[in-house]
Design an enzyme around this catalytic site. Structure first.
Site, short mmCIF file in Angstrom:
data_model
loop_
_atom_site.label_atom_id
_atom_site.label_comp_id
_atom_site.label_asym_id
_atom_site.label_seq_id
_atom_site.Cartn_x
_atom_site.Cartn_y
_atom_site.Cartn_z
N ARG A 133 56.57 33.11 37.73
CA ARG A 133 57.53 33.62 38.70
C ARG A 133 56.77 34.53 39.66
O ARG A 133 55.94 35.34 39.23
CB ARG A 133 58.64 34.41 38.02
CG ARG A 133 59.44 35.20 39.04
CD ARG A 133 60.73 35.69 38.51
NE ARG A 133 61.63 34.58 38.23
CZ ARG A 133 62.89 34.76 37.88
NH1 ARG A 133 63.38 35.99 37.77
NH2 ARG A 133 63.66 33.73 37.61
N ARG A 140 66.29 37.09 31.57
CA ARG A 140 66.82 35.83 31.03
C ARG A 140 65.79 34.71 31.08
O ARG A 140 65.51 34.06 30.08
CB ARG A 140 68.01 35.44 31.91
CG ARG A 140 69.03 34.57 31.36
CD ARG A 140 70.13 34.48 32.41
NE ARG A 140 70.09 35.71 33.22
CZ ARG A 140 70.83 36.76 32.97
NH1 ARG A 140 71.70 36.74 32.00
NH2 ARG A 140 70.73 37.85 33.71
N THR A 141 65.21 34.48 32.27
CA THR A 141 64.31 33.34 32.42
C THR A 141 63.08 33.51 31.54
O THR A 141 62.62 32.57 30.90
CB THR A 141 63.89 33.20 33.90
OG1 THR A 141 65.07 33.14 34.69
CG2 THR A 141 63.08 31.96 34.12
N LYS A 181 45.38 46.33 40.95
CA LYS A 181 44.06 46.83 41.36
C LYS A 181 43.47 45.98 42.47
O LYS A 181 42.31 46.14 42.80
CB LYS A 181 43.11 46.83 40.15
CG LYS A 181 43.59 47.70 39.00
CD LYS A 181 42.67 47.55 37.80
CE LYS A 181 43.27 48.21 36.56
NZ LYS A 181 42.61 47.81 35.34
N HIS A 239 63.97 27.50 42.25
CA HIS A 239 64.02 27.90 40.85
C HIS A 239 64.48 26.66 40.07
O HIS A 239 65.62 26.55 39.66
CB HIS A 239 65.02 29.06 40.68
CG HIS A 239 64.99 29.70 39.33
ND1 HIS A 239 64.23 29.23 38.28
CD2 HIS A 239 65.63 30.79 38.84
CE1 HIS A 239 64.41 30.00 37.22
NE2 HIS A 239 65.26 30.95 37.54
#
Lengths: 181, 318
Positions: free
Chosen positions: B110, B60-61, B88, B138
């Site tokens: 995020r 969604r975000t 890596k 958030h």
């Protein structure tokens, strides 16, 4: 410096009325014409025009909308403060309409450029014509000219033209101010 | 009212003033109108490049941010850690600086670690928008939640909001508490004691373990997801079973009807249907869950627009 009044009540009314009559003369009828006022000050002019046109034609159903152009400006990141958007009230598609785009003062032409851009998000009008109350000649930065113009004013860069309306400012008049630098 | 944001990054609600939030909401009103046009796109950010860096899963975000960016005409690059060089052994700052050297102006990130966005803002030259950092904040979710309350009830000040569920693992809860307080709402946190953070009482909120009491008190219930991925296996860590959780804290039709009043139901998604909320309630008339998603795009457009407003053309990377 004191503000110079360049258009006042009597002449102001006549000018607005003349613009209405010119519009009717050119188009015959207003059945396919949509008046679109630009936020924030163009809508005051557009509302006045709508009222006058209703009185002259007796037709109460003049198609009318208000458009905010904040998100279409080309200078929003060069201004010292962020522009706060106004309200867009345009709840119909412009497909096929003959649009009268309305603003109070035409200066550099950049607002109108943004207005045309914003307008096209609402469809493909058959034509767009520009109506302004005051045209500040010789100060254009883009090739944009009015189709209907209340009065032309020759002004220089340090000056500012303000249109005041009875409804919001107490009286109808156009002022030429010297901006302090 | 202020007409410029008091911050250059959006790292958390913490750094925003009530005037900033009001400015974001007013700008979002304009974008909501844009989103209802036949052509839902404006050219505001057409010379801005934005990197969406998702070091943690999101549907969604990520889509909401990407749509917001594209509707502002920004250029967008997407990155998710699943198929990247972080696997890596590359450090966060190296990864981001590599991306920025390709002339990126803003970063939406995020990350699973709390504070990752703040850290990044100190080490790279770009506008940072926090799209969720671990269990910390958030901010855009809190903004869109408060915006949705404002839209539904006409105000936020004085509204009683109960945030229900897994508070401990929820960045949405913390950002919501901060945002709602700044806007003058009253907040109650409700959930099992094991999912209530120790700092809860220091947030200046009411705390309850009784779902029925919380619902009776509130005007708006924001039901949070049980974060199964953070429960240590199958949920054994914090409560005995999902079935027991659903019985004590799940919002179903019977519990809602027993209230005898209307409350607004919100959920930040994704929903565990039948656990914290049943389909009857989530899809019912009181739910504004899909309005939240819709408003999310407008609110994120407003945040991007306002942050980019302070960005001088082409200088972010110099």
């Amino acid at each position: 410096m004191q503000a110079l009044s360049i258009l006042e009540s009597g002449a102001f009314d006549l000018t607005v009325r003349r613009l209405c009559l010119e519009l009717i003369e050119d188009r015959g009828h207003l059945g396919d014409t949509a008046l679109i006022g630009l936020q924030p000050r163009g809508v005051l002019f557009a509302r006045r025009l709508r009222r006058e046109l209703q009185q002259i034609t007796g037709d109460k159903t003049i198609t009318y909308g208000e458009l905010d152009i904040t998100f279409h400006r080309d200078d929003f990141r060069q201004r010292p403060v962020t522009a706060i958007p106004g309200t867009t009230a345009l709840d119909f598609s412009l497909d096929g309409w003959r649009v009268g785009l309305i603003d109070d003062v035409l200066y550099t032409g950049r607002t109108i450029r943004a207005g045309l851009d914003a307008l096209l998000a609402f469809g493909r009008p058959r034509s767009v014509e520009l109506m302004v109350l005051i045209d500040r000649r010789f100060s254009r930065e883009l090739p944009i000219q009015p189709d209907y113009c209340g009065r032309s004013v020759d002004s220089i860069d340090g000056q500012h033209v303000t249109v005041e309306w009875k409804e919001s400012d107490g009286q109808d008049r156009v002022l030429l101010n010297q901006v302090q630098r | 009212m202020s007409d410029v944001l008091g911050t250059t990054h959006l790292l958390g609600i913490d750094a925003l003033s009530p005037a900033d939030i009001e400015l974001i909401f007013r700008t979002a009103d304009g974008f909501k109108e844009v989103l209802s046009r036949p052509i839902r796109k404006v050219p505001s950010l057409r010379d801005v490049t934005i990197a969406n860096l998702f070091f943690e899963n999101s549907t969604r975000t990520r889509i909401s941010f990407e749509l917001a960016e594209k509707r502002l005409s920004a250029d967008v690059v997407n990155f998710s850690s699943g198929n990247s060089s972080t696997k890596k052994g590359e450090t966060l700052v190296d990864t981001v600086n590599n991306i920025l050297s390709m002339k990126v102006d803003m970063v939406v990130m995020r990350h699973p670690d709390p504070g990752a966005a703040v850290f990044l803002s100190r080490h790279v030259k770009a506008r940072i928008i926090n799209a969720g950092d671990g269990t910390h904040e958030h901010p855009t979710q809190a903004l869109l939640d408060a915006y949705s309350i404002r839209e539904k009830l006409g105000r936020v000040k004085g509204v009683k909001v109960a945030i229900v569920g897994d508070i401990l693992h929820s960045r949405v809860a913390l950002s919501n508490v901060l945002c709602l307080h700044k806007l003058g709402a009253e907040v109650m946190l409700c959930g099992p004691s094991t999912l209530m953070p120790k700092y809860a009482e220091h947030l200046g909120v009411r705390v309850s373990n009784n779902m029925d009491q919380a619902l009776q008190w509130c005007d708006v219930a924001n039901v949070l997801r049980i974060q199964l991925e953070r429960q240590g296996g199958d949920g054994i860590g914090f409560f005995p079973s999902l079935r027991e959780y659903a019985m004590l804290f799940g919002l179903d039709g019977d519990r809602y009807r027993r209230l005898g009043k209307e409350i607004v139901i919100m959920h930040p998604g994704p929903i565990n249907r039948g656990v914290e909320i049943t389909s009857e309630i989530a899809d019912g008339a009181s739910s504004i869950i899909l309005d939240q998603v819709e408003n999310g795009v407008a609110v994120r457009m407003a945040v991007l627009f306002l942050l980019a407003g302070g960005l001088e053309r082409g200088t972010a990377n110099k």
